[in-house]
Design a protein around this motif. Structure first.
Motif, PDB file in Angstrom:
ATOM      1  N   ARG A 128      60.117  30.122  43.501  1.00  0.00           N
ATOM      2  CA  ARG A 128      61.406  30.670  43.936  1.00  0.00           C
ATOM      3  C   ARG A 128      61.505  32.097  43.415  1.00  0.00           C
ATOM      4  O   ARG A 128      61.128  32.367  42.288  1.00  0.00           O
ATOM      5  N   GLY A 158      62.733  18.261  48.674  1.00  0.00           N
ATOM      6  CA  GLY A 158      62.277  19.005  47.517  1.00  0.00           C
ATOM      7  C   GLY A 158      60.780  19.012  47.309  1.00  0.00           C
ATOM      8  O   GLY A 158      60.290  19.531  46.297  1.00  0.00           O
ATOM      9  N   GLN A 159      60.037  18.472  48.233  1.00  0.00           N
ATOM     10  CA  GLN A 159      58.586  18.433  48.081  1.00  0.00           C
ATOM     11  C   GLN A 159      57.899  19.176  49.221  1.00  0.00           C
ATOM     12  O   GLN A 159      58.524  19.592  50.175  1.00  0.00           O
TER      13      GLN A 159
END
Lengths: 111, 118
Positions: free
Chosen positions: B10, A41-42
Motif C-alpha cells: 500500500r 483481502g487476498q
C-alpha cells in the motif's frame, strides 16, 4: 481481440446451495481457460484450468468447470457452497500470449 | 505453488511524485511478468507484458512514458508510476509466468499494491 464475459455480477446464495457461474469468450481458436478466485483481502489464486483433454475439469475446494467448445463457454460449478466460498471469481482466457479476464462475479454465501 | 511478492502493499503519495512498485518471483525464474490494473467492480486490465532483458510491450491506451517498466532480472520487475495523479489511484497487480511449470500459460499473481494519490 478476444473478450471474456461473465454475466453474473453478484450472486447471493445460502450455504449448501448449488453454484454455477457463467463464462463465455469470443475467440474461436485454441484457447486455455482459467478460473481464479480472490478472497477478501487476498490476492488472486488459481482455482482450476483447462488446456486440453477431458472438458470437465476438477479444481480445488470442490469446484469444477466444463468447457463446451460449441458454446464458447467455461462455466464454474460447485454442488454445495460454503460461507468460506464468499469471494470474487474471475474467468480468464489465454491465447497467443494474450490473457484476458472477465469482469468478475462476486459471490456472497449467507450462513 | 509458485510465490510472487509485491512491494509495497500500500502506498500513499502526493500528486506529481513518482512511485515504484516491485514484483518478485520468489522461488522460480520468470522470463515474463505481467502488470495489471484492477478497477473497482471491473475486470483486471492488462497494462503491459514485461520480458527480462528487453523492452516491455504495452497494451493500447497505456502510456509507456507514464508507467515505466523495468525487468532487470529473472526474478524482479518494477513498475514506476511517474508524476502520479489522483486518477492513477488504483490496485496494481503483477503476475509471473513460470516457464517450467506444467502449462506455460499459468500465471502466478502477486498480492497487489494499492496506490492512492492525493
Amino acid at each position: 481481440a478476444q473478450s471474456v464475459s461473465q454475466h453474473n455480477h453478484h450472486v447471493i446464495l445460502s450455504e449448501a446451495a448449488s453454484l454455477e457461474l457463467g463464462c463465455n469468450y469470443s475467440y474461436g481458436g485454441t484457447v486455455n481457460l482459467f478460473w481464479y478466485v480472490q478472497y477478501p483481502g487476498q490476492h488472486l489464486q488459481l482455482l482450476l484450468k483447462y488446456f486440453s483433454g477431458d472438458p470437465l475439469v476438477k479444481g480445488i475446494k470442490g469446484f469444477e468447470a466444463e468447457f463446451i467448445k460449441s458454446k464458447f463457454s467455461f462455466n464454474l460449478r460447485k454442488p454445495s457452497v460454503q460461507w468460506s466460498d464468499t469471494a470474487e471469481y474471475f474467468c480468464a482466457v489465454y491465447n497467443n500470449n494474450d490473457m484476458r479476464f472477465g469482469a468478475g462475479t462476486r459471490l456472497t454465501v449467507k450462513p | 505453488g509458485a510465490v510472487v511478492s509485491q512491494h509495497p502493499s500500500r502506498v500513499i503519495c502526493k500528486s506529481g511524485t513518482s512511485v515504484k512498485i516491485e514484483c518478485r518471483s520468489l522461488d522460480f525464474q520468470a522470463t515474463t511478468m505481467f502488470w495489471y490494473r484492477q478497477f473497482p467492480k471491473k475486470s483486471l486490465m492488462l497494462m503491459a507484458t514485461s520480458n527480462e532483458g528487453s523492452k516491455a510491450t504495452y497494451e493500447q491506451g497505456v502510456e509507456k512514458d507514464k508507467f515505466l517498466i523495468n525487468h532487470a532480472s529473472l526474478t524482479l520487475s518494477t513498475l514506476t508510476v511517474t508524476s502520479a495523479h489522483p486518477e492513477d489511484s488504483s490496485f496494481y497487480i503483477c503476475s509471473a509466468r513460470d516457464p517450467l511449470a506444467g502449462g506455460r500459460e499459468t500465471q502466478y499473481f502477486g498480492p497487489g499494491t494499492r496506490l492512492l494519490v492525493l
